[in-house]
Design an enzyme around this catalytic site. Structure first.
Site, PDB file in Angstrom:
ATOM      1  N   ILE A 283       0.875  -1.163   0.000  1.00  0.00           N
ATOM      2  CA  ILE A 283       0.000   0.000   0.000  1.00  0.00           C
ATOM      3  C   ILE A 283       0.914   1.216   0.000  1.00  0.00           C
ATOM      4  O   ILE A 283       1.906   1.260   0.735  1.00  0.00           O
ATOM      5  CB  ILE A 283      -0.958   0.004   1.219  1.00  0.00           C
ATOM      6  N   SER A 284       0.613   2.177  -0.844  1.00  0.00           N
ATOM      7  CA  SER A 284       1.477   3.343  -0.995  1.00  0.00           C
ATOM      8  C   SER A 284       1.470   4.214   0.252  1.00  0.00           C
ATOM      9  O   SER A 284       0.588   4.119   1.108  1.00  0.00           O
ATOM     10  CB  SER A 284       1.026   4.184  -2.198  1.00  0.00           C
ATOM     11  N   ALA A 285       2.457   5.097   0.333  1.00  0.00           N
ATOM     12  CA  ALA A 285       2.550   6.042   1.445  1.00  0.00           C
ATOM     13  C   ALA A 285       1.401   7.042   1.386  1.00  0.00           C
ATOM     14  O   ALA A 285       0.929   7.391   0.298  1.00  0.00           O
ATOM     15  CB  ALA A 285       3.890   6.776   1.376  1.00  0.00           C
TER      16      ALA A 285
END
Length: 298
Positions: A132-134
């Site tokens: 999951i991206s930042a």
């Protein structure tokens, strides 16, 4: 603000696999960082650890500008979703009221695997060589697409992973719109549905205006095309033609493009069907690839 509320009355999920690329040196990162910051912001702490050999999904999917790998904040001191959003506003990442509201409504903690600090500004592994991206990258992409995520519009999330960004899209386009997530790992689609069913976007999933599908995102999802907004969470060597074809005139796509060195491209399709492409910033994503390639070594 026309944000659909499920109770009363949206740099991405990323596809990841092991890479043979050689990591740049720490000095290279530090040197470039000094010249890359264009916007003044409060001092920040950068922590550079050793760069292990890939695969390393957290390194590959930092999503930050490629030579600006520091986080906007570090540690796990932030314990509330609202505080995370306020921090992004404080650092100038979020300037849009609509984006701040949707990120407050969709609790990131519901989409981060247990045992991880959900509000830490970093990508996190979610299994199957994916992340999951930042938070700052989610915010960046939502702001770039905001005008194309109005109520009633159609949005496509390629590489939907945990379902976080798809849920944000769904709340922004509302029940009269359509938010579609495409992910080629069936197990991630299953878990993303479970995540969404616990979130503020659950009624939209139940009603059918939010859907998640197993498929090759490079081919888009023609069933609900054309799309006003398309987000791609992995780097393509070139922009896939099916995605351009499925972009509505007047629509916008955000996609990282490149191999070792990548740029976040903003693709706008004009009303006459012509396409313009500009570079937003340099980024570091993993490749947009096949399911088999992604799972190598997993």
């Amino acid at each position: 603000m026309h944000l659909y509320s499920a109770t009363a009355t949206a740099r991405t999920t990323t596809l990841a696999y092991g890479s043979r690329y050689r990591a740049p040196t720490v000095n290279h990162f530090l040197t470039f960082t000094l010249f890359h910051h264009h916007n003044p912001r409060p001092p920040q702490t950068s922590t550079f650890s050793h760069f292990p050999r890939f695969p390393n999904v957290n390194f590959l999917t930092g999503n930050s500008p490629i030579f600006r790998m520091e986080k906007f904040w570090s540690g796990s001191g932030i314990s509330k979703n609202k505080a995370m959003v306020e921090q992004l506003q404080r650092y100038g990442v979020i300037s849009s009221q609509k984006v701040s509201e949707v990120m407050e409504v969709v609790d990131r903690a519901l989409f981060v695997p247990d045992g991880n600090p959900p509000y830490y500004d970093s990508p996190m592994a979610i299994g199957y060589n994916a992340t999951i991206s930042a938070p700052h990258m989610h915010a960046t992409c939502l702001q770039l697409l905001e005008e194309n995520l109005q109520p009633g519009m159609h949005a496509l999330d390629v590489g939907s992973g945990t379902g976080y960004l798809t849920a944000c899209f769904a709340l922004m386009v509302g029940p009269q719109g359509r938010a579609v997530g495409v992910e080629h790992i069936p197990e991630l689609v299953t878990s993303s549905i479970q995540n969404i069913e616990k979130s503020a976007a659950a009624p939209l999933f139940k009603e059918g205006s939010l859907s998640l599908h197993v498929g090759d995102g490079r081919l888009g999802w023609p069933e609900f095309a054309p799309y006003d907004a398309i987000h791609v969470g992995a780097a393509a060597p070139e922009i896939p033609q099916p995605l351009i074809d499925q972009l509505k005139p007047g629509g916008r796509m955000v996609i990282p493009v490149g191999n070792i060195y990548q740029d976040l491209k903003v693709v706008d399709k004009k009303l006459d069907g012509s396409v313009t492409i500009r570079t937003e910033t340099s980024v570091r994503y993993v490749p947009l690839t096949s399911r088999e390639a992604q799972l190598q070594g997993y």
